[in-house]
Design an enzyme around this catalytic site. Sequence first.
Site, PDB file in Angstrom:
ATOM      1  N   GLN A   1     -82.968  68.693 -54.969  1.00  0.00           N
ATOM      2  CA  GLN A   1     -82.659  68.658 -56.452  1.00  0.00           C
ATOM      3  C   GLN A   1     -83.509  69.593 -57.240  1.00  0.00           C
ATOM      4  OE1 GLN A   1     -81.794  65.038 -58.716  1.00  0.00           O
ATOM      5  NE2 GLN A   1     -83.874  65.311 -59.263  1.00  0.00           N
TER       6      GLN A   1
ATOM      7  N   SER B   1     -89.324  54.558 -55.025  1.00  0.00           N
ATOM      8  CA  SER B   1     -87.950  54.904 -55.601  1.00  0.00           C
ATOM      9  C   SER B   1     -87.303  53.814 -56.250  1.00  0.00           C
ATOM     10  CB  SER B   1     -87.062  55.282 -54.150  1.00  0.00           C
ATOM     11  OG  SER B   1     -85.815  55.122 -54.435  1.00  0.00           O
ATOM     12  N   SER B   2     -86.521  53.922 -57.110  1.00  0.00           N
ATOM     13  CA  SER B   2     -85.865  52.634 -57.813  1.00  0.00           C
ATOM     14  C   SER B   2     -85.193  51.989 -56.474  1.00  0.00           C
ATOM     15  CB  SER B   2     -84.728  53.188 -58.826  1.00  0.00           C
ATOM     16  OG  SER B   2     -85.529  53.694 -59.741  1.00  0.00           O
ATOM     17  N   ARG B   3     -84.640  52.679 -55.686  1.00  0.00           N
ATOM     18  CA  ARG B   3     -83.664  52.145 -54.383  1.00  0.00           C
ATOM     19  C   ARG B   3     -84.315  51.330 -53.583  1.00  0.00           C
ATOM     20  NH1 ARG B   3     -80.537  56.921 -54.955  1.00  0.00           N
ATOM     21  NH2 ARG B   3     -78.584  56.457 -55.669  1.00  0.00           N
TER      22      ARG B   3
ATOM     23  N   HIS C   1     -90.527  53.308 -62.308  1.00  0.00           N
ATOM     24  CA  HIS C   1     -91.680  53.041 -61.427  1.00  0.00           C
ATOM     25  C   HIS C   1     -92.762  53.843 -61.611  1.00  0.00           C
ATOM     26  CE1 HIS C   1     -90.460  56.364 -59.148  1.00  0.00           C
ATOM     27  NE2 HIS C   1     -89.198  55.636 -58.764  1.00  0.00           N
TER      28      HIS C   1
ATOM     29  N   GLY D   1     -83.729  55.565 -64.849  1.00  0.00           N
ATOM     30  CA  GLY D   1     -84.198  54.194 -65.370  1.00  0.00           C
ATOM     31  C   GLY D   1     -84.853  53.491 -64.063  1.00  0.00           C
TER      32      GLY D   1
ATOM     33  N   HIS E   1     -91.973  57.809 -61.794  1.00  0.00           N
ATOM     34  CA  HIS E   1     -91.293  58.152 -63.177  1.00  0.00           C
ATOM     35  C   HIS E   1     -92.562  58.321 -64.155  1.00  0.00           C
ATOM     36  CE1 HIS E   1     -87.732  55.993 -61.621  1.00  0.00           C
ATOM     37  NE2 HIS E   1     -87.248  57.308 -61.836  1.00  0.00           N
TER      38      HIS E   1
HETATM   39  P1  AMP Z   1     -84.493  59.013 -60.627  1.00  0.00           P
HETATM   40  O1  AMP Z   1     -84.531  58.163 -61.678  1.00  0.00           O
HETATM   41  O2  AMP Z   1     -84.521  58.427 -59.085  1.00  0.00           O
HETATM   42  O3  AMP Z   1     -83.113  60.111 -60.640  1.00  0.00           O
HETATM   43  O4  AMP Z   1     -85.718  60.063 -60.592  1.00  0.00           O
HETATM   44  C1  AMP Z   1     -85.948  60.852 -61.934  1.00  0.00           C
HETATM   45  C2  AMP Z   1     -86.948  61.731 -61.577  1.00  0.00           C
HETATM   46  O5  AMP Z   1     -88.057  61.222 -61.124  1.00  0.00           O
HETATM   47  C3  AMP Z   1     -86.544  62.857 -60.533  1.00  0.00           C
HETATM   48  O6  AMP Z   1     -87.261  64.089 -61.064  1.00  0.00           O
HETATM   49  C4  AMP Z   1     -87.173  62.277 -59.240  1.00  0.00           C
HETATM   50  O7  AMP Z   1     -87.460  63.285 -58.449  1.00  0.00           O
HETATM   51  C5  AMP Z   1     -88.693  61.730 -59.831  1.00  0.00           C
HETATM   52  N1  AMP Z   1     -89.172  60.720 -58.903  1.00  0.00           N
HETATM   53  C6  AMP Z   1     -88.455  59.650 -58.452  1.00  0.00           C
HETATM   54  N2  AMP Z   1     -89.485  58.971 -57.501  1.00  0.00           N
HETATM   55  C7  AMP Z   1     -90.258  59.713 -57.563  1.00  0.00           C
HETATM   56  C8  AMP Z   1     -91.550  59.630 -56.820  1.00  0.00           C
HETATM   57  N3  AMP Z   1     -91.977  58.609 -55.869  1.00  0.00           N
HETATM   58  N4  AMP Z   1     -92.504  60.729 -57.031  1.00  0.00           N
HETATM   59  C9  AMP Z   1     -92.461  61.680 -57.941  1.00  0.00           C
HETATM   60  N5  AMP Z   1     -91.295  61.694 -58.671  1.00  0.00           N
HETATM   61  C10 AMP Z   1     -90.097  60.928 -58.302  1.00  0.00           C
END
Ligand code: AMP
Length: 281
Positions: free
Chosen positions: A153, A185-187, A34, A31, A37
């Site tokens: 991952q 990144s959410s972070r 961005h 969640g 996602h």
């Molecule tokens: P997260 O919510 O951070 O666990 O990410 C969920 C999914 O979105 C994972 O498969 C991540 O690799 C992907 N993801 C997150 N940030 C990016 C990004 N900047 N570009 C492509 N995929 C992303």
Amino acid sequence: MRIIERVTEMQQQAESWRREGRRIALVPTMGYLHEGHLTLMREARNHGDEIVVSIFVNPTQFGPGEDFERYPRDMARDELLAGEVGVTVVFAPSVREMYPDGYQTFVEVMEVTRPLCGRSRPVHFRGVTTVVAKLFNIVKPDAAVFGEKDFQQLTVIRRMVDDLNMDVQIIGHPIVREEDGLAMSSRNAYLTGSQRGAALSLSRALGEAERMVHGGERRGAVILDAVRSQLGSEGELRIDYAELRDPDTLENVTEIRGPTLLALAAFVGQTRLIDNRVLPG
Ligand code: AMP
């Protein structure tokens, strides 16, 4: 778009789609959505008739002292964004729903989880593979889309799916970046203005390494020295790792002979950021 919070309800929905011959594509997320996602969700539309996005901040993939409690959350906004890109169902279970009292089963992938993020975050991948295996059993997807942002991952999940004969196609999608190169990144929401500036050196270092390879440099140590000195020049940044690895096996690479993963992780203040690029061979 429907919001489903119960495991059994999600399973019934998935079962009924499958009976009707509808293909299901899943995008697992934590969640605080961005553009990265959302791009995965658009990609998912190429692989399924029904698009399920899971939103679940998974406690088992966070170690003690990590940011589970303060991980950013905004369900109302997430639902709006998911609806806009054509998601059919947002699956948003509670922690109790996924890990009820008495829960005691985990999925563990061995070698490919050891280096890189596995070294700094020892329980992380066990949590990831466990929750993804559970999501596959709940959502019954034909395909699932993951970002190359979390390159290790993706490797770990491909391994799990092969090893456990899971009948789901894994789709990887390239990293989506801000205009200035910062990987989304959410972070990133944690970063102050000056920290965000320091964080940019990650993508800059990847670019610099790629230029070196284009210029004929093949020695891993020379490339990593340049990367580390680029990152080291940022006072607010502390390198966690900078490594060259085989993109399929994640084995260490000392000389660039084919496509090679350059994987970076760094702390900017308290925030741990990762980025990577596959350097051309
Ligand atoms: P997260 O919510 O951070 O666990 O990410 C969920 C999914 O979105 C994972 O498969 C991540 O690799 C992907 N993801 C997150 N940030 C990016 C990004 N900047 N570009 C492509 N995929 C992303």
